[in-house]
Motif scaffolding. Structure first.
Motif, mmCIF file in Angstrom:
data_model
loop_
_atom_site.group_PDB
_atom_site.id
_atom_site.type_symbol
_atom_site.label_atom_id
_atom_site.label_comp_id
_atom_site.label_asym_id
_atom_site.label_seq_id
_atom_site.Cartn_x
_atom_site.Cartn_y
_atom_site.Cartn_z
ATOM 1 N N HIS A 109 1.023 -1.321 0.072
ATOM 2 C CA HIS A 109 -0.047 -0.142 -0.094
ATOM 3 C C HIS A 109 0.881 1.282 -0.093
ATOM 4 C CE1 HIS A 109 -3.571 2.461 0.795
ATOM 5 N NE2 HIS A 109 -3.029 3.075 1.484
ATOM 6 N N PHE A 112 2.680 1.585 -3.507
ATOM 7 C CA PHE A 112 1.774 2.119 -4.365
ATOM 8 C C PHE A 112 1.466 3.542 -4.119
ATOM 9 C CE2 PHE A 112 1.326 -2.216 -5.586
ATOM 10 C CZ PHE A 112 0.903 -2.114 -7.038
ATOM 11 N N GLN A 113 1.290 4.034 -2.851
ATOM 12 C CA GLN A 113 0.801 5.358 -2.642
ATOM 13 C C GLN A 113 2.089 6.251 -2.972
ATOM 14 O OE1 GLN A 113 -2.737 5.710 -2.037
ATOM 15 N NE2 GLN A 113 -2.399 6.810 -0.126
ATOM 16 N N LEU A 117 5.631 1.778 -7.146
ATOM 17 C CA LEU A 117 4.789 0.938 -7.730
ATOM 18 C C LEU A 117 3.584 1.276 -8.518
ATOM 19 C CD1 LEU A 117 5.104 -2.072 -5.252
ATOM 20 C CD2 LEU A 117 6.690 -1.788 -7.295
ATOM 21 N N GLY A 118 3.108 0.522 -9.305
ATOM 22 C CA GLY A 118 1.833 0.949 -9.955
ATOM 23 C C GLY A 118 1.909 1.656 -11.205
ATOM 24 N N PRO A 123 -4.158 -1.844 -9.731
ATOM 25 C CA PRO A 123 -2.959 -2.252 -8.767
ATOM 26 C C PRO A 123 -2.611 -3.711 -8.699
ATOM 27 C CG PRO A 123 -4.736 -1.788 -7.382
ATOM 28 C CD PRO A 123 -5.372 -1.498 -8.966
ATOM 29 N N LYS A 147 -5.551 -4.630 -3.305
ATOM 30 C CA LYS A 147 -4.778 -4.540 -4.501
ATOM 31 C C LYS A 147 -5.206 -5.946 -5.318
ATOM 32 C CE LYS A 147 -2.143 -1.581 -3.251
ATOM 33 N NZ LYS A 147 -3.235 -0.920 -2.229
ATOM 34 N N THR A 171 3.874 -4.264 -11.869
ATOM 35 C CA THR A 171 5.230 -3.733 -11.516
ATOM 36 C C THR A 171 5.794 -4.279 -10.398
ATOM 37 O OG1 THR A 171 3.973 -2.148 -9.961
ATOM 38 C CG2 THR A 171 4.243 -1.509 -12.237
#
Length: 685
Positions: A109, A112-113, A117-118, A123, A147, A171
């Motif tokens: 998390h 991604f935030q 990643l992403g 996601p 996710k 990713t």
């Protein structure tokens, strides 16, 4: 004592075997049957009270069994030379798994935030590993933090893996160490890949080397413990999911084209799991033996059901030759399996029991007595014969089985009935697709005439049959309607990812999934798969043949380990390539040739495959089987080639779910198949 769980719905005191599914009034249309629903529970969805609706709920329910309850187990590797595993399972508890899913999910998390990643539409998080506790930990972490997991078959092949990673814009990939060099070397073709997390514990030197190599290719490398530590330092509470949120892209292996990515929502997997809770009868903290690929939806939903009741999941060592050793140590209660494995158990049991003298007589008497009882009452146990004869067969799988399930391909009724009396437990056959989260229908325990059917639709589904005029199947057929099986329900997917064409072919505007399988619905509402709409071809004289259906007819023969049937539209007959079972072939060869041939003598078995007399003997077995099963003349194999070179994933002739890749199988044996056609159709047949 059965586990008490609020999501489990018990069978009624008396099962209505005569009304297992019922037609819904007013739903019949021209060219279709009515809609059929479960005869006890009707139709449920995510709005039904006390029903699972998201995947994160499943682990939370399991956690209620207790933080100290064992959850995920494995046999630790003791040494690599010689290869040796521990003689007992080591377990991660539900409490430990809860912490670790929070660490993994929090790390994902946060990354991604931050944008590390992403970047894709979803996601996505890739998992490339054989079955093991870490696979499940990553999967439950993705579900708890909104996710989307993407399963990569451990043996899918580099081209398909590359396609899936790019197609899903993945990713980050959690991978075992053996796949990491492939990912790093292939980075030039994987522009979206940003991070690799190594599931295995590797030496400091290996970790440093992999880290430097990854960095040189623009990829971040992390060890699993390092990734979890990052999550622990950035701890975030789980983020509750909602039913219509995508939780996984499950790619079908495909026998011809590139994989298709079925978009599975939380409610699809949750309702499939809930479907299993209706009539579930397992002991408290029941144990499942996991050996079928977790990237395949069948195994995944069986493990989710085990998780939902606070059960244990023990993973096999990864070596098929050690599967029975794993079972005897784990002593599972639940054994999800496939016909390929169950047929081998059946053949070994029959070969061991059908021997001269008193032992053989006792075995045959035990089988006859228990089959008569099964056919009369549906009961699978017998106080005397279980103790004298079948206890030894049960011990092969640990001796504690309460439930065996089979799916993914048809299984012979004779084999199924034998397994019921041999294991002395419920052996159920189910039917489902990746697109329906492995769920649609399953047989009922105690149904003495269920074998040969896949049972009625479960409470998550309704089904109907649609006419297939080209093959002569209609909803008005007597005594029972027949047609293409269509499925609808909250467990059914609604789209393939980025694939509008295949989506429109699979799902219609009313939400019905068209399976491509031809089914019959019998007088009590059970579904029976009778043919295949796909993989039909026309012979030179105009007859339509369904090749998979014919293969399934022959597969139950003990002599057949693998079979590929080939048809040519310019020819009037079918031919087959058969990979014989070594034990069965050695017995036939010894009899026909008048000298002992050992099942371990590879050169003698290969020579036997070339012998015309043995070919003729095997052909006679196929002819008798075709007659017994009512195959038409043009559906009967007329020429065959025997070989000890099997179809395999390595030669690209099998999919990871062990289905034959028809085009590749033909190319592999093209010379031999073409030679069979030059012989012409045998006049004696």
């Amino acid at each position: 004592m059965p586990l008490v769980n609020e999501k489990i719905v018990a069978w009624p005191a008396v099962k209505p075997y005569d009304k297992q599914a019922v037609p819904v009034p007013g739903t019949k249309r021209p060219g279709e049957t009515a809609h059929y629903r479960n005869g006890i529970w009707g139709l449920i969805d995510e709005h039904t009270p006390n029903t699972l609706s998201t995947v994160d709920q499943i682990f939370n329910d399991g956690l209620k069994a207790g933080k100290d309850v064992p959850f995920l187990g494995e046999r630790k590797l003791i040494s690599t030379n010689p290869l040796k595993y521990a003689t007992a399972y080591t377990w991660i508890t539900y409490g430990e798994a809860d912490l670790r899913r929070r660490y993994i999910g929090s790390a994902l998390h946060t990354l991604f935030q931050k944008g590390e990643l992403g970047g894709g539409e979803l996601p996505t998080v890739g998992i490339w590993s054989m079955n093991r506790p870490e696979w499940q930990l990553v999967d439950i972490a993705t579900a708890a933090y909104q996710k989307v997991s993407v399963s990569l078959y451990d043996t899918l092949g580099n081209d398909s893996v590359e396609y899936i990673i790019n197609h899903a814009h993945t990713t980050v990939i959690f991978s075992t160490s053996d796949h990491i060099p492939t990912l790093i070397k292939g980075k030039v073709k994987l522009p979206n890949l940003k991070m690799i997390v190594c599931i295995d514990k590797v030496s400091r030197d290996a970790s440093k080397l992999l880290g430097q190599w990854s960095h040189s290719q623009g990829v971040i490398f992390k060890e699993f413990a390092e990734f979890e530590a990052y999550g622990k330092a950035n701890l975030t509470d789980p983020i509750p999911a909602h039913p219509d949120q995508i939780v996984s892209i499950c790619y079908t292996s495909g026998t011809t084209n590139v994989p298709k990515g079925a978009l599975l929502k939380h409610k699809n997997l949750a309702l499939a799991t809930q479907n299993n809770m209706y009539g579930l009868e397992l002991p408290e903290h029941a144990t499942l033996l996991s050996y079928l690929p977790l990237a395949h939806i069948y195994e995944r939903f069986c493990e989710l059901a085990t998780m939902a009741i606070g059960g244990k999941i023990g993973y096999f060592t990864g070596d098929p030759l050690r599967l029975l050793e794993d079972a005897q140590i784990l002593k599972p209660n639940f054994f999800p399996s496939v016909p390929r494995v169950l047929n081998r158990i059946y053949q070994a049991a029959m070969a061991g029991g059908n021997v001269p003298g008193l032992k053989g007589k006792l075995f045959n008497k035990a089988v006859q007595t228990k089959l008569e009882k099964l056919n009369a009452t549906g009961e699978t146990t017998h106080a005397l014969w279980d103790r004298l004869v079948f206890r030894k067969i049960q011990a092969v799988i640990g001796g504690q089985l309460a439930l065996v399930s089979t799916g993914s391909a048809p299984i012979s009724p004779d084999v199924l009935n034998f397994l019921k009396i041999a294991f002395s437990c419920d052996v159920i056959e189910g039917y489902g697709l990746t697109e329906t989260a492995a769920t649609c229908a399953r047989t009922w325990p105690g149904d003495s005439t269920a074998s040969g059917t896949v049972g009625p639709p479960g409470p998550t589904n309704e089904v109907k049959l649609v006419d297939v005029p080209a093959m002569g199947y209609t909803s008005e057929d007597k005594p029972n309607p027949r047609g293409e099986l269509c499925i609808r329900g909250a467990n059914c997917f609604s789209a393939y990812y980025k694939d509008e064409k295949n989506t429109k072919e699979a799902v219609d505007s009313e939400g019905w999934v068209h399976t491509g399988d031809v089914a019959e619905i019998d007088s009590v509402g059970r579904v029976k798969i009778v043919d295949r709409v796909k993989n039909i071809m026309k012979l030179a004289q105009g007859e339509y043949v369904a090749l998979e259906k014919i293969e399934n007819t022959y597969t139950a023969l003990p002599i057949i380990a693998q079979i590929y049937i080939h048809g040519d539209s310019l020819q009037s007959f079918l031919v087959a390539v058969i990979i014989p079972d070594p034990v069965q072939l050695s017995s036939i060869a010894s009899k026909v040739l008048g000298k002992r041939i050992s099942p371990t003598d590879a050169s003698a078995l290969a020579a036997a495959c070339e012998d015309p007399a043995i070919n003729k003997h095997v052909m006679s077995i196929l002819i008798n089987n075709a007659r017994q099963n009512g195959l038409k003349g043009f559906e009967t194999v007329k020429r065959l080639h025997l070989s000890m070179v099997p179809f395999s994933i390595e030669t690209n002739t099998l999919t990871p779910t062990l289905k034959v890749r028809r085009k590749d199988a033909y190319q592999f044996y093209k010379k031999e198949i073409d030679a069979l056609y030059t012989l012409g159709e045998s006049s004696k047949l």
